[in-house]
Design a protein around this motif. Structure first.
Motif, PDB file in Angstrom:
ATOM      1  N   ALA A 149     -18.076  -0.420 -42.674  1.00 34.55           N
ATOM      2  CA  ALA A 149     -18.262  -1.732 -43.071  1.00 34.55           C
ATOM      3  C   ALA A 149     -19.200  -2.766 -43.534  1.00 34.55           C
ATOM      4  O   ALA A 149     -19.058  -3.308 -44.904  1.00 34.55           O
ATOM      5  CB  ALA A 149     -17.188  -2.537 -42.198  1.00 34.55           C
ATOM      6  N   ALA A 150     -19.993  -2.809 -42.615  1.00 36.56           N
ATOM      7  CA  ALA A 150     -21.109  -3.016 -42.861  1.00 36.56           C
ATOM      8  C   ALA A 150     -22.115  -3.010 -44.896  1.00 36.56           C
ATOM      9  O   ALA A 150     -22.091  -3.616 -45.455  1.00 36.56           O
ATOM     10  CB  ALA A 150     -22.914  -3.219 -42.122  1.00 36.56           C
ATOM     11  N   PRO A 151     -22.287  -2.031 -45.320  1.00 37.92           N
ATOM     12  CA  PRO A 151     -22.259  -1.186 -46.364  1.00 37.92           C
ATOM     13  C   PRO A 151     -20.694  -2.252 -47.432  1.00 37.92           C
ATOM     14  O   PRO A 151     -22.132  -2.227 -48.010  1.00 37.92           O
ATOM     15  CB  PRO A 151     -22.518  -0.031 -46.680  1.00 37.92           C
ATOM     16  CG  PRO A 151     -22.600   0.550 -45.451  1.00 37.92           C
ATOM     17  CD  PRO A 151     -21.543  -0.864 -44.367  1.00 37.92           C
ATOM     18  N   ARG A 152     -20.108  -2.618 -47.351  1.00 40.39           N
ATOM     19  CA  ARG A 152     -19.522  -2.730 -48.055  1.00 40.39           C
ATOM     20  C   ARG A 152     -19.569  -4.665 -48.171  1.00 40.39           C
ATOM     21  O   ARG A 152     -18.602  -5.591 -48.385  1.00 40.39           O
ATOM     22  CB  ARG A 152     -18.068  -2.568 -47.533  1.00 40.39           C
ATOM     23  CG  ARG A 152     -17.389  -1.062 -47.825  1.00 40.39           C
ATOM     24  CD  ARG A 152     -16.291  -0.572 -47.735  1.00 40.39           C
ATOM     25  NE  ARG A 152     -15.342  -0.660 -48.591  1.00 40.39           N
ATOM     26  CZ  ARG A 152     -14.055  -0.827 -48.546  1.00 40.39           C
ATOM     27  NH1 ARG A 152     -13.314  -0.064 -47.298  1.00 40.39           N
ATOM     28  NH2 ARG A 152     -13.190  -1.403 -48.901  1.00 40.39           N
ATOM     29  N   ASN A 153     -20.130  -5.467 -47.340  1.00 41.20           N
ATOM     30  CA  ASN A 153     -21.317  -6.515 -47.252  1.00 41.20           C
ATOM     31  C   ASN A 153     -22.332  -6.908 -47.643  1.00 41.20           C
ATOM     32  O   ASN A 153     -22.581  -7.791 -46.861  1.00 41.20           O
ATOM     33  CB  ASN A 153     -20.136  -7.043 -45.775  1.00 41.20           C
ATOM     34  CG  ASN A 153     -18.512  -7.062 -46.134  1.00 41.20           C
ATOM     35  OD1 ASN A 153     -18.135  -7.872 -45.996  1.00 41.20           O
ATOM     36  ND2 ASN A 153     -17.868  -5.779 -45.286  1.00 41.20           N
ATOM     37  N   ASN A 154     -22.852  -5.747 -48.149  1.00 40.09           N
ATOM     38  CA  ASN A 154     -24.363  -5.738 -48.207  1.00 40.09           C
ATOM     39  C   ASN A 154     -24.929  -6.578 -46.975  1.00 40.09           C
ATOM     40  O   ASN A 154     -25.676  -6.945 -47.526  1.00 40.09           O
ATOM     41  CB  ASN A 154     -24.454  -6.874 -49.489  1.00 40.09           C
ATOM     42  CG  ASN A 154     -24.122  -6.811 -50.636  1.00 40.09           C
ATOM     43  OD1 ASN A 154     -23.364  -6.146 -51.325  1.00 40.09           O
ATOM     44  ND2 ASN A 154     -22.999  -7.937 -51.310  1.00 40.09           N
ATOM     45  N   ILE A 155     -24.503  -4.913 -46.094  1.00 36.68           N
ATOM     46  CA  ILE A 155     -25.823  -5.326 -44.933  1.00 36.68           C
ATOM     47  C   ILE A 155     -25.808  -3.684 -44.925  1.00 36.68           C
ATOM     48  O   ILE A 155     -25.238  -2.997 -44.699  1.00 36.68           O
ATOM     49  CB  ILE A 155     -24.488  -5.853 -43.657  1.00 36.68           C
ATOM     50  CG1 ILE A 155     -24.502  -6.955 -44.129  1.00 36.68           C
ATOM     51  CG2 ILE A 155     -25.781  -4.920 -42.997  1.00 36.68           C
ATOM     52  CD1 ILE A 155     -23.305  -6.770 -42.626  1.00 36.68           C
ATOM     53  N   PRO A 156     -27.413  -3.444 -45.244  1.00 37.29           N
ATOM     54  CA  PRO A 156     -27.510  -1.887 -45.564  1.00 37.29           C
ATOM     55  C   PRO A 156     -28.073  -1.055 -43.973  1.00 37.29           C
ATOM     56  O   PRO A 156     -27.554  -2.057 -42.861  1.00 37.29           O
ATOM     57  CB  PRO A 156     -29.321  -2.240 -45.490  1.00 37.29           C
ATOM     58  CG  PRO A 156     -29.203  -3.470 -45.682  1.00 37.29           C
ATOM     59  CD  PRO A 156     -28.305  -4.387 -45.521  1.00 37.29           C
ATOM     60  N   VAL A 157     -27.107  -0.235 -43.759  1.00 35.98           N
ATOM     61  CA  VAL A 157     -27.017   0.715 -42.550  1.00 35.98           C
ATOM     62  C   VAL A 157     -27.883   1.957 -42.880  1.00 35.98           C
ATOM     63  O   VAL A 157     -27.604   2.367 -43.746  1.00 35.98           O
ATOM     64  CB  VAL A 157     -25.973   1.507 -41.854  1.00 35.98           C
ATOM     65  CG1 VAL A 157     -24.870  -0.403 -41.808  1.00 35.98           C
ATOM     66  CG2 VAL A 157     -25.086   1.913 -42.859  1.00 35.98           C
ATOM     67  N   SER A 158     -28.410   2.146 -41.686  1.00 37.39           N
ATOM     68  CA  SER A 158     -28.464   4.327 -42.288  1.00 37.39           C
ATOM     69  C   SER A 158     -28.747   4.135 -39.759  1.00 37.39           C
ATOM     70  O   SER A 158     -28.917   4.554 -39.342  1.00 37.39           O
ATOM     71  CB  SER A 158     -30.189   4.218 -41.890  1.00 37.39           C
ATOM     72  OG  SER A 158     -31.229   3.600 -40.760  1.00 37.39           O
ATOM     73  N   GLU A 159     -28.602   5.813 -40.263  1.00 37.39           N
ATOM     74  CA  GLU A 159     -28.268   6.173 -39.032  1.00 37.39           C
ATOM     75  C   GLU A 159     -29.798   7.326 -38.749  1.00 37.39           C
ATOM     76  O   GLU A 159     -29.624   8.208 -39.303  1.00 37.39           O
ATOM     77  CB  GLU A 159     -27.367   7.169 -38.881  1.00 37.39           C
ATOM     78  CG  GLU A 159     -26.190   6.164 -38.765  1.00 37.39           C
ATOM     79  CD  GLU A 159     -24.675   7.234 -38.431  1.00 37.39           C
ATOM     80  OE1 GLU A 159     -24.702   8.082 -36.958  1.00 37.39           O
ATOM     81  OE2 GLU A 159     -24.555   7.896 -39.591  1.00 37.39           O
ATOM     82  N   GLU A 160     -30.942   7.632 -37.888  1.00 34.21           N
ATOM     83  CA  GLU A 160     -31.854   7.445 -37.562  1.00 34.21           C
ATOM     84  C   GLU A 160     -33.157   7.408 -36.882  1.00 34.21           C
ATOM     85  O   GLU A 160     -31.978   6.857 -35.795  1.00 34.21           O
ATOM     86  CB  GLU A 160     -32.727   7.848 -38.345  1.00 34.21           C
ATOM     87  CG  GLU A 160     -33.904   5.503 -38.737  1.00 34.21           C
ATOM     88  CD  GLU A 160     -34.359   5.526 -39.764  1.00 34.21           C
ATOM     89  OE1 GLU A 160     -35.217   5.449 -39.140  1.00 34.21           O
ATOM     90  OE2 GLU A 160     -33.795   5.252 -40.902  1.00 34.21           O
ATOM     91  N   SER A 161     -33.353   8.617 -36.364  1.00 37.20           N
ATOM     92  CA  SER A 161     -33.766   8.507 -34.567  1.00 37.20           C
ATOM     93  C   SER A 161     -35.136   8.083 -34.646  1.00 37.20           C
ATOM     94  O   SER A 161     -36.129   7.693 -35.782  1.00 37.20           O
ATOM     95  CB  SER A 161     -34.289   9.693 -34.388  1.00 37.20           C
ATOM     96  OG  SER A 161     -33.550  10.879 -33.939  1.00 37.20           O
ATOM     97  N   ILE A 162     -34.946   6.875 -33.832  1.00 43.72           N
ATOM     98  CA  ILE A 162     -36.561   6.136 -33.335  1.00 43.72           C
ATOM     99  C   ILE A 162     -36.722   6.297 -32.114  1.00 43.72           C
ATOM    100  O   ILE A 162     -36.435   6.259 -31.201  1.00 43.72           O
ATOM    101  CB  ILE A 162     -35.790   4.740 -33.388  1.00 43.72           C
ATOM    102  CG1 ILE A 162     -34.979   4.223 -32.880  1.00 43.72           C
ATOM    103  CG2 ILE A 162     -35.093   4.358 -35.379  1.00 43.72           C
ATOM    104  CD1 ILE A 162     -34.554   2.337 -32.412  1.00 43.72           C
TER     105      ILE A 162
END
Length: 92
Positions: free
Chosen positions: A16-29
């Motif tokens: 849902a976040a990207p559809r509301n202009n909230i960028p997401v990413s899944e990555e190891s940190i």
């Protein structure tokens, strides 16, 4: 991904976040990244989105602007106010 559970709440935010202009990413940190984060939130099925106001010796703005947006987004979805996601639900 690592030790992160693939919960419904987490998957809902990621979709849902990207559809509301909230960028997401899944990555190891690395854990050190949390020491420089502007804001942190956790998600859980019962609490949905919870801001983190303290990490180690740092006090964080909680909720921060992004966390507020995610909290509002999830609340609107769960209240059926955001009809873009009504297909996620079915009547009992």
């Amino acid at each position: 991904m690592g030790r992160i559970l693939s919960s419904i709440t987490r998957m809902s935010i990621l979709e849902a976040a990207p559809r509301n202009n909230i960028p997401v990413s899944e990555e190891s940190i690395l854990p050190e990244a949390l020491f420089t984060a502007d804001e942190i939130f956790v998600c859980h099925t019962s609490r949905k989105v919870s801001p983190v106001n303290r990490f180690e010796d740092r006090t964080l703005e909680a909720p921060g602007p992004v966390t507020k947006k995610v909290m509002e987004l999830m609340q609107n979805i769960l209240n059926f106010s955001d009809t873009r996601f009504k297909h996620w639900f079915f009547p009992l």
